[in-house]
Design an enzyme around this catalytic site. Structure first.
Site, PDB file in Angstrom:
ATOM      1  N   ASN A 137     -47.954  25.882  22.673  1.00  0.00           N
ATOM      2  CA  ASN A 137     -47.196  27.112  22.416  1.00  0.00           C
ATOM      3  C   ASN A 137     -45.686  26.936  22.582  1.00  0.00           C
ATOM      4  O   ASN A 137     -44.964  27.893  22.788  1.00  0.00           O
ATOM      5  CB  ASN A 137     -47.731  28.269  23.260  1.00  0.00           C
ATOM      6  CG  ASN A 137     -47.588  28.052  24.748  1.00  0.00           C
ATOM      7  OD1 ASN A 137     -46.857  27.172  25.199  1.00  0.00           O
ATOM      8  ND2 ASN A 137     -48.278  28.864  25.522  1.00  0.00           N
ATOM      9  N   LYS A 179     -41.891  22.186  25.150  1.00  0.00           N
ATOM     10  CA  LYS A 179     -43.074  21.337  25.276  1.00  0.00           C
ATOM     11  C   LYS A 179     -43.164  20.263  24.182  1.00  0.00           C
ATOM     12  O   LYS A 179     -42.456  20.319  23.180  1.00  0.00           O
ATOM     13  CB  LYS A 179     -44.324  22.220  25.245  1.00  0.00           C
ATOM     14  CG  LYS A 179     -44.432  23.151  26.446  1.00  0.00           C
ATOM     15  CD  LYS A 179     -45.705  23.983  26.357  1.00  0.00           C
ATOM     16  CE  LYS A 179     -45.889  24.869  27.567  1.00  0.00           C
ATOM     17  NZ  LYS A 179     -47.169  25.628  27.468  1.00  0.00           N
ATOM     18  N   HIS A 224     -42.548  26.702  28.041  1.00  0.00           N
ATOM     19  CA  HIS A 224     -42.994  27.203  29.339  1.00  0.00           C
ATOM     20  C   HIS A 224     -41.816  27.937  29.948  1.00  0.00           C
ATOM     21  O   HIS A 224     -40.663  27.519  29.792  1.00  0.00           O
ATOM     22  CB  HIS A 224     -43.389  26.035  30.268  1.00  0.00           C
ATOM     23  CG  HIS A 224     -43.453  26.424  31.713  1.00  0.00           C
ATOM     24  ND1 HIS A 224     -44.608  26.884  32.303  1.00  0.00           N
ATOM     25  CD2 HIS A 224     -42.506  26.454  32.684  1.00  0.00           C
ATOM     26  CE1 HIS A 224     -44.355  27.172  33.575  1.00  0.00           C
ATOM     27  NE2 HIS A 224     -43.087  26.909  33.824  1.00  0.00           N
ATOM     28  N   TYR A 280     -48.193  21.429  37.605  1.00  0.00           N
ATOM     29  CA  TYR A 280     -49.184  22.427  37.212  1.00  0.00           C
ATOM     30  C   TYR A 280     -50.323  22.561  38.227  1.00  0.00           C
ATOM     31  O   TYR A 280     -51.374  23.130  37.917  1.00  0.00           O
ATOM     32  CB  TYR A 280     -49.732  22.110  35.818  1.00  0.00           C
ATOM     33  CG  TYR A 280     -48.743  22.426  34.731  1.00  0.00           C
ATOM     34  CD1 TYR A 280     -48.447  23.744  34.394  1.00  0.00           C
ATOM     35  CD2 TYR A 280     -48.078  21.414  34.048  1.00  0.00           C
ATOM     36  CE1 TYR A 280     -47.518  24.039  33.406  1.00  0.00           C
ATOM     37  CE2 TYR A 280     -47.154  21.706  33.052  1.00  0.00           C
ATOM     38  CZ  TYR A 280     -46.884  23.019  32.740  1.00  0.00           C
ATOM     39  OH  TYR A 280     -45.965  23.316  31.761  1.00  0.00           O
ATOM     40  N   GLU A 332     -39.644  25.847  40.635  1.00  0.00           N
ATOM     41  CA  GLU A 332     -39.726  24.996  39.446  1.00  0.00           C
ATOM     42  C   GLU A 332     -38.396  24.324  39.136  1.00  0.00           C
ATOM     43  O   GLU A 332     -38.367  23.152  38.751  1.00  0.00           O
ATOM     44  CB  GLU A 332     -40.208  25.818  38.254  1.00  0.00           C
ATOM     45  CG  GLU A 332     -41.654  26.253  38.383  1.00  0.00           C
ATOM     46  CD  GLU A 332     -42.147  27.109  37.237  1.00  0.00           C
ATOM     47  OE1 GLU A 332     -43.362  27.348  37.175  1.00  0.00           O
ATOM     48  OE2 GLU A 332     -41.338  27.545  36.394  1.00  0.00           O
TER      49      GLU A 332
END
Length: 141
Positions: free
Chosen positions: A114, A11, A117, A51, A128
């Site tokens: 965080n 990310k 993913h 998302y 995905e």
């Protein structure tokens, strides 16, 4: 054990801190193989679509905004039980609850920022991966 593929996204919080190599090192030490990887800048439309499963949740708009805030590295990982293994390697979504040695314990700044993913099921991994990679990009070396 079965050989599987799963999606990983490093990310914007991690790419901004230039720790992609450190994240990749943890991934590779776990036994997973990075078989495809590209650095991209998500558009709002792409992030919103990716998302979309979260569109009715209160954090959706913040998540989309965060994911377009800088470049990401999308990857296909392969290995024995790759989906479950990568979820273990990532650690808990909340870095305060993540186990020592996991990516999120080592690098996450918050629940949102965080660092990574990962697909949550084999079915979602396939969806995905297809979202970001053409089948021809996933050749075996």
């Amino acid at each position: 054990m079965s050989i599987e593929k799963t999606l990983s996204i490093i990310k914007p919080d991690a790419t901004a801190r230039n720790i992609t190599g450190q994240v990749n090192s943890i991934i590779e030490k776990s036994g997973l193989k990075i078989i495809a990887q590209k650095r991209i800048k998500l558009t709002k439309d792409v992030a919103s679509k990716f998302y979309e499963v979260h569109k009715d949740r209160p954090f959706y708009q913040d998540l989309v905004s965060f994911m377009v805030s800088g470049p990401v590295v999308v990857q296909v990982l392969q290995g024995n039980n790759a989906v479950a293994l990568y979820r273990q390697v990532m650690g808990s979504t909340n870095p305060e609850e993540a186990e020592e040695g996991t990516i999120r314990k080592e690098f996450a700044q918050s629940i949102e920022a965080n660092s990574v993913h990962g697909s949550d099921s084999l079915e979602n991994a396939q969806k995905e991966i297809s979202f970001f990679f053409a089948e021809t990009e996933l050749f075996e070396s």
